[in-house]
Design an enzyme around this catalytic site. Structure first.
Site, mmCIF file in Angstrom:
data_model
loop_
_atom_site.group_PDB
_atom_site.id
_atom_site.type_symbol
_atom_site.label_atom_id
_atom_site.label_comp_id
_atom_site.label_asym_id
_atom_site.label_seq_id
_atom_site.Cartn_x
_atom_site.Cartn_y
_atom_site.Cartn_z
ATOM 1 N N ALA A 1 35.390 30.257 63.101
ATOM 2 C CA ALA A 1 34.518 30.263 61.921
ATOM 3 C C ALA A 1 33.695 28.981 61.838
ATOM 4 O O ALA A 1 32.502 29.019 61.515
ATOM 5 C CB ALA A 1 35.355 30.447 60.659
ATOM 6 N N GLY B 1 43.117 29.283 65.275
ATOM 7 C CA GLY B 1 42.062 29.864 66.106
ATOM 8 C C GLY B 1 40.926 30.438 65.280
ATOM 9 O O GLY B 1 39.748 30.287 65.625
ATOM 10 N N CYS B 2 41.266 31.086 64.182
ATOM 11 C CA CYS B 2 40.240 31.689 63.315
ATOM 12 C C CYS B 2 39.393 30.613 62.647
ATOM 13 O O CYS B 2 38.191 30.782 62.467
ATOM 14 C CB CYS B 2 40.901 32.586 62.285
ATOM 15 S SG CYS B 2 41.769 33.975 63.048
ATOM 16 N N THR B 3 40.011 29.496 62.316
ATOM 17 C CA THR B 3 39.273 28.386 61.718
ATOM 18 C C THR B 3 38.304 27.787 62.734
ATOM 19 O O THR B 3 37.141 27.535 62.412
ATOM 20 C CB THR B 3 40.245 27.321 61.177
ATOM 21 O OG1 THR B 3 41.044 27.923 60.148
ATOM 22 C CG2 THR B 3 39.498 26.127 60.611
ATOM 23 N N ARG C 1 43.078 36.480 61.080
ATOM 24 C CA ARG C 1 43.532 36.070 59.747
ATOM 25 C C ARG C 1 42.796 34.824 59.262
ATOM 26 O O ARG C 1 42.555 33.897 60.022
ATOM 27 C CB ARG C 1 45.024 35.782 59.808
ATOM 28 C CG ARG C 1 45.707 35.740 58.499
ATOM 29 C CD ARG C 1 47.140 36.270 58.612
ATOM 30 N NE ARG C 1 47.677 36.525 57.304
ATOM 31 C CZ ARG C 1 47.545 37.649 56.623
ATOM 32 N NH1 ARG C 1 46.887 38.649 57.128
ATOM 33 N NH2 ARG C 1 48.075 37.794 55.445
#
Length: 154
Positions: free
Chosen positions: A47, A42-44, A37
């Site tokens: 990325a 974690g995704c940040t 998402r």
């Protein structure tokens, strides 16, 4: 996904409305990284690792495309907030996720599909369009380094 097999085709728009197809990357290394998402911790981290390693990845001939279930507005906001300088694909109908196994299998895949939450995996595709490697559990803090380590010497 098994190394050596042909990578499944895809055709999707990114957060800027630019179309991306697997065939566009023939002759170059490509990484598709699937993440759960936009704008989550974690995704940040993942990325931002790719953003920070973008120049080194590009110098080695690798293009990185992010893929998650959110739409253009969420992707654009995420990219803008963190200065992400690579495409985030819009996976309408979860077609790319299904083709690349980012939903998993069995009952959990149905739940992931319903929630629109992908498994965190990355798929490295060689210049001939074949799967070179699948990273089942990417290290979100150093994912760019993981990808660099898998590329042949330049």
């Amino acid at each position: 996904m098994t190394p050596g097999q042909a990578a499944p085709d895809f055709d999707a728009l990114d957060q800027h409305g630019t179309r991306h197809r697997l065939t566009d990357y023939r002759g170059r290394w490509l990484a598709l990284y699937f993440y759960p998402r936009d704008d989550t911790p974690g995704c940040t981290k993942q990325a931002c690792s790719i953003r920070d390693g973008h120049a080194a990845l590009a110098a080695r001939g690798l293009t990185v495309l992010g893929v998650s279930a959110q739409g253009a507005a969420a992707h654009a906001a995420f990219a803008g907030k963190f200065g992400l300088d690579f495409p985030l694909l819009i996976d309408d109908g979860l077609l790319i996720a299904r083709r690349y196994g980012a939903l998993g299998s069995g009952p959990i895949a149905l739940l992931r599909g319903w929630l629109g939450l992908y498994r965190r995996i990355s798929v490295l595709i060689d210049p001939e369009g074949r799967i070179a490697r699948v990273i089942e559990r990417p290290d979100v803090s150093r994912h760019a380094d993981e990808l660099l380590a898998l590329l042949p010497p330049h």
